[in-house]
Design a protein around this motif. Structure first.
Motif, PDB file in Angstrom:
ATOM      1  N   ALA A  16      -1.751  -1.267  -4.130  1.00 34.87           N
ATOM      2  CA  ALA A  16      -2.977  -0.298  -3.842  1.00 34.87           C
ATOM      3  C   ALA A  16      -2.394   1.027  -3.726  1.00 34.87           C
ATOM      4  N   CYS A  49      -9.167  -2.664   1.354  1.00 30.23           N
ATOM      5  CA  CYS A  49      -9.431  -2.682   0.083  1.00 30.23           C
ATOM      6  C   CYS A  49     -10.737  -3.548  -0.195  1.00 30.23           C
ATOM      7  N   ALA A  68      -8.974   4.251  -4.424  1.00 32.73           N
ATOM      8  CA  ALA A  68      -7.791   3.645  -4.651  1.00 32.73           C
ATOM      9  C   ALA A  68      -7.704   3.101  -5.935  1.00 32.73           C
ATOM     10  N   SER A  82      -3.107   5.588  -3.606  1.00 34.04           N
ATOM     11  CA  SER A  82      -4.327   6.613  -3.670  1.00 34.04           C
ATOM     12  C   SER A  82      -4.402   6.967  -5.083  1.00 34.04           C
ATOM     13  N   LEU A  84      -1.784   5.525   1.271  1.00 36.72           N
ATOM     14  CA  LEU A  84      -3.157   5.248   1.944  1.00 36.72           C
ATOM     15  C   LEU A  84      -3.207   5.061   3.335  1.00 36.72           C
ATOM     16  N   ARG A  98       0.821  -1.272  -0.205  1.00 38.81           N
ATOM     17  CA  ARG A  98      -0.036   0.101   0.094  1.00 38.81           C
ATOM     18  C   ARG A  98       0.830   1.456   0.031  1.00 38.81           C
TER      19      ARG A  98
END
Length: 245
Positions: free
Chosen positions: A139, A88, A130, A141, A82, A79
């Motif tokens: 993942a 998620c 996302a 932003s 985030l 990630r």
């Protein structure tokens, strides 16, 4: 999580929205207009919940749009930009994938650049929480993705922290998702104590160099702009061991 293929294709990316906030095809068509946008083809004939996107002669599919059922969220390990508690799996996903005529060519840089440009434009969709880049299981932003990819599309370095992942651990920094482009992942070894900021800079520069130059078949020294020399040694066909010189 096992992601089912659609006509032999797997998603390149997933767009994650709060439940019930997934856009309809009409919203995608409204966003498409503009010099940096794309065209939506055959919207009246497209299956419900899908849109065919065209840019620079290449087509891509967006599926899982409202009111069709949502798509599964691809597995996420990494990630970026985030919140720590960002979940998620609590979100609804739409899938972005190459069109049928590009199946098998999704890892070619010209195709990837167009895909990245379309996805960057799609970050403007209302409610987008996302973006998941599936080959790297990362993942991030929408703002992070847009900025990193925008620099690359404007002639800057490859977005190593958006279209690949660089995982730090006690032995060094390891790439994930680079193999999608070059067939090889790397481990940048660090001395005891783990990687430092210089190792992070090297890993980013190394990713850009490998994307540009392709697979490394023989041991060699490479001088990376701004960070100095590294020694690259293949281990089998799919792994590279890298040490700072």
């Amino acid at each position: 999580m096992v992601i089912e293929r659609v006509a032999g294709r797997e998603p390149l990316a997933a767009l994650l929205f709060d439940r019930e906030d997934r856009p309809a095809a009409d919203a995608v068509a409204d966003l498409a207009v503009g010099p940096d946008g794309f065209s939506v083809l055959n919207s009246a004939q497209a299956p419900q919940g899908s849109a065919e996107l065209l840019r620079d002669g290449l087509t891509f599919d967006l599926t899982g749009l409202a009111p069709a059922p949502k798509c599964d969220v691809p597995g996420v390990v990494h990630r970026v930009a985030l919140p720590g508690d960002f979940d998620c799996d609590a979100l609804d996903a739409t899938w972005f994938m190459v069109g049928p005529h590009l199946a098998g060519a999704e890892n070619l840089l010209p195709v990837l650049r167009v895909a990245a440009a379309i996805l960057r434009h799609l970050t403007q969709l209302p409610g987008l929480q996302a973006i998941v880049w599936r080959p790297a299981r990362i993942a991030m932003s929408p703002a992070w993705f847009s900025e990193a990819v925008g620099v690359w599309l404007a002639g800057g370095p490859f977005p190593a922290l958006a279209l690949t992942a660089l995982a730090r651990h006690e032995h060094g920094i390891e790439s994930e998702g680079l193999g999608f482009l070059t067939g090889q992942e790397f481990l940048l070894h660090a001395p005891s104590g783990g990687p430092n900021r210089q190792h992070s800079r090297i890993a980013v520069r190394l990713t850009d160099w490998l994307v540009t130059h392709g697979p490394v078949d023989t041991p060699q020294e490479v001088v990376l702009a701004g960070v100095g020399a590294v020694w690259i040694e293949p281990e089998g066909n799919r792994k590279l061991n890298v040490e700072q010189r």
